[in-house]
Motif scaffolding. Structure first.
Motif, mmCIF file in Angstrom:
data_model
loop_
_atom_site.group_PDB
_atom_site.id
_atom_site.type_symbol
_atom_site.label_atom_id
_atom_site.label_comp_id
_atom_site.label_asym_id
_atom_site.label_seq_id
_atom_site.Cartn_x
_atom_site.Cartn_y
_atom_site.Cartn_z
ATOM 1 N N ARG A 68 0.825 -1.210 0.000
ATOM 2 C CA ARG A 68 0.000 0.000 0.000
ATOM 3 C C ARG A 68 0.861 1.263 0.000
ATOM 4 N N ILE A 69 1.962 1.223 0.714
ATOM 5 C CA ILE A 69 2.890 2.354 0.685
ATOM 6 C C ILE A 69 3.460 2.514 -0.726
ATOM 7 N N GLY A 70 3.850 1.387 -1.323
ATOM 8 C CA GLY A 70 4.389 1.446 -2.681
ATOM 9 C C GLY A 70 3.405 2.033 -3.678
ATOM 10 N N GLU A 71 2.157 1.631 -3.583
ATOM 11 C CA GLU A 71 1.137 2.145 -4.500
ATOM 12 C C GLU A 71 0.815 3.609 -4.227
ATOM 13 N N ALA A 72 0.809 3.992 -2.951
ATOM 14 C CA ALA A 72 0.287 5.313 -2.576
ATOM 15 C C ALA A 72 1.303 6.435 -2.669
ATOM 16 N N ILE A 73 2.551 6.172 -2.254
ATOM 17 C CA ILE A 73 3.483 7.305 -2.134
ATOM 18 C C ILE A 73 4.871 7.030 -2.704
ATOM 19 N N LEU A 82 12.173 5.851 4.860
ATOM 20 C CA LEU A 82 11.397 4.613 4.848
ATOM 21 C C LEU A 82 12.074 3.560 5.707
ATOM 22 N N SER A 83 11.345 3.092 6.713
ATOM 23 C CA SER A 83 11.853 2.066 7.622
ATOM 24 C C SER A 83 11.027 0.792 7.479
ATOM 25 N N THR A 84 11.696 -0.340 7.237
ATOM 26 C CA THR A 84 11.001 -1.621 7.212
ATOM 27 C C THR A 84 11.834 -2.646 7.988
ATOM 28 N N PHE A 97 8.734 -16.885 10.872
ATOM 29 C CA PHE A 97 10.005 -16.222 11.152
ATOM 30 C C PHE A 97 11.131 -16.924 10.403
ATOM 31 N N ASP A 98 12.014 -16.117 9.825
ATOM 32 C CA ASP A 98 13.168 -16.644 9.106
ATOM 33 C C ASP A 98 14.306 -15.637 9.242
ATOM 34 N N PHE A 99 15.305 -15.980 10.027
ATOM 35 C CA PHE A 99 16.437 -15.083 10.265
ATOM 36 C C PHE A 99 17.693 -15.552 9.530
ATOM 37 N N SER A 100 17.525 -16.489 8.606
ATOM 38 C CA SER A 100 18.663 -16.999 7.838
ATOM 39 C C SER A 100 19.120 -15.964 6.816
ATOM 40 N N SER A 101 20.343 -16.135 6.341
ATOM 41 C CA SER A 101 20.877 -15.220 5.333
ATOM 42 C C SER A 101 20.020 -15.221 4.075
ATOM 43 N N SER A 102 19.633 -16.402 3.604
ATOM 44 C CA SER A 102 18.807 -16.480 2.393
ATOM 45 C C SER A 102 17.433 -15.861 2.633
ATOM 46 N N GLY A 103 16.879 -16.074 3.834
ATOM 47 C CA GLY A 103 15.584 -15.495 4.155
ATOM 48 C C GLY A 103 15.626 -13.975 4.203
ATOM 49 N N VAL A 104 16.704 -13.430 4.761
ATOM 50 C CA VAL A 104 16.861 -11.975 4.835
ATOM 51 C C VAL A 104 16.993 -11.382 3.437
ATOM 52 N N ARG A 105 17.786 -12.011 2.579
ATOM 53 C CA ARG A 105 17.962 -11.502 1.224
ATOM 54 C C ARG A 105 16.634 -11.501 0.466
ATOM 55 N N MET A 106 15.897 -12.590 0.602
ATOM 56 C CA MET A 106 14.614 -12.685 -0.072
ATOM 57 C C MET A 106 13.646 -11.629 0.456
ATOM 58 N N SER A 107 13.668 -11.403 1.774
ATOM 59 C CA SER A 107 12.785 -10.413 2.381
ATOM 60 C C SER A 107 13.093 -9.012 1.865
ATOM 61 N N VAL A 108 14.375 -8.680 1.783
ATOM 62 C CA VAL A 108 14.764 -7.357 1.285
ATOM 63 C C VAL A 108 14.341 -7.186 -0.171
ATOM 64 N N GLU A 109 14.532 -8.219 -0.979
ATOM 65 C CA GLU A 109 14.121 -8.156 -2.381
ATOM 66 C C GLU A 109 12.610 -7.937 -2.491
ATOM 67 N N ALA A 114 7.795 -4.421 -3.362
ATOM 68 C CA ALA A 114 6.501 -3.977 -2.848
ATOM 69 C C ALA A 114 6.469 -2.474 -2.636
ATOM 70 N N LEU A 115 7.564 -1.925 -2.138
ATOM 71 C CA LEU A 115 7.631 -0.501 -1.823
ATOM 72 C C LEU A 115 8.005 0.341 -3.040
ATOM 73 N N LYS A 116 8.323 -0.325 -4.141
ATOM 74 C CA LYS A 116 8.655 0.350 -5.409
ATOM 75 C C LYS A 116 9.787 1.351 -5.224
ATOM 76 N N THR A 117 10.879 0.865 -4.670
ATOM 77 C CA THR A 117 12.030 1.716 -4.410
ATOM 78 C C THR A 117 13.313 0.952 -4.714
ATOM 79 N N ASP A 118 14.399 1.680 -4.922
ATOM 80 C CA ASP A 118 15.688 1.064 -5.193
ATOM 81 C C ASP A 118 16.523 0.895 -3.932
ATOM 82 N N VAL A 119 16.125 1.563 -2.852
ATOM 83 C CA VAL A 119 16.890 1.487 -1.620
ATOM 84 C C VAL A 119 15.957 1.595 -0.427
ATOM 85 N N LEU A 120 16.248 0.843 0.612
ATOM 86 C CA LEU A 120 15.511 0.901 1.873
ATOM 87 C C LEU A 120 16.339 1.733 2.847
ATOM 88 N N ASP A 121 15.780 2.825 3.330
ATOM 89 C CA ASP A 121 16.556 3.711 4.200
ATOM 90 C C ASP A 121 16.973 3.007 5.483
#
Length: 253
Positions: A68-73, A82-84, A97-109, A114-121
């Motif tokens: 919704r953030i990605g669509e709206a703003i 932007l904090s996630t 919950f998934d705190f593995s390296s692969s899980g974190v990478r997938m989550s960031v991607e 979803a947020l339609k951005t190139d960088v997460l602050d």
């Protein structure tokens, strides 16, 4: 506005938490609520930015919030910090919950898409309560540090639940997110230690998930000079504007 270390990011003392625009299942709030529609969420988010609130906090665990953030703003991306988070997702009515390296990478991607951005602050570890185990027995910190060095993230930290976990995170975190309010000041010592270490502190649940009076709670949290920002959510813009005006009486915005 206060700076987040050497990142160049500057945040107001009151940020907007977007839990309620994306999720209403398995929640800790005292009263049930309906999710706003997409159009209503868009109006709310744009009104928040128009007010001058330039810190928006979300997480994959907040259901529809990121999309919704990605669509709206996302077209106003340069106007806000932007904090996630990583580590927890909420799908089909329950958290995983998934705190593995692969899980974190997938989550960031996923968050970037979803947020339609190139960088997460800001990206925070969304702890399940086992702060020390997560920090000491997984590769999550090293993975976030790598993603930061590659430019996908500007600042990293912990959204934890324990004093010991917060202390442990001071060794590497750009910032901390902790619970602190009139009924729970257990993290007060960590807030002071973070200030000594030059680590900014975001406060979550400063109104105890809607159980405390907003005005008194906001004044209490922001009267602590070592608190950088308080995250407050909601679905009613008029209520948020009242909270914003309360914050302005305590801090310069």
């Amino acid at each position: 506005m206060q700076s987040i270390g050497q990142t160049g990011l500057r945040v107001p003392p009151l940020g907007f938490g977007t839990f309620k625009i994306g999720r209403n299942q398995n929640v800790k709030y005292p009263h049930p609520y309906e999710l706003p529609g997409a159009a209503e969420a868009t109006r709310l988010l744009n009104s928040i930015l128009d007010l001058g609130c330039t810190l928006i906090d979300t997480a994959p665990a907040y259901g529809l919030s990121e999309s919704r953030i990605g669509e709206a703003i996302s077209h106003r991306r340069q106007e806000f910090v932007l904090s996630t988070k990583v580590g927890e997702r909420f799908e089909e009515g329950h958290s995983t919950f998934d705190f593995s390296s692969s899980g974190v990478r997938m989550s960031v991607e996923r968050s970037l898409r979803a947020l339609k951005t190139d960088v997460l602050d800001i990206v925070l570890i969304h702890s399940n309560g086992e702060d020390q185990t997560i920090l000491e027995q997984t590769d999550i910190v090293a993975t976030l540090q790598e993603l930061r060095s590659r430019g996908f993230i500007r600042a990293i930290g912990l959204s934890g639940k324990t004093v010991d976990g917060a202390r442990l995170a001071l060794k590497w975190a750009d910032l901390l997110m902790i619970e602190y309010h009139l009924q729970d000041t257990s993290h007060a010592v960590v807030i002071d230690q973070a200030a000594d270490a030059g680590v900014p502190v975001f406060v979550k649940k400063g109104l105890s998930s809607g159980r405390l009076n907003p005005q008194g709670s906001i004044e209490f949290v922001l009267s602590n000079p070592n608190v950088t920002s308080l995250i407050v959510g909601g679905m009613d813009f008029d209520h948020f504007r009242e909270n914003w005006n309360t914050a302005r009486k305590v801090r310069t915005i």
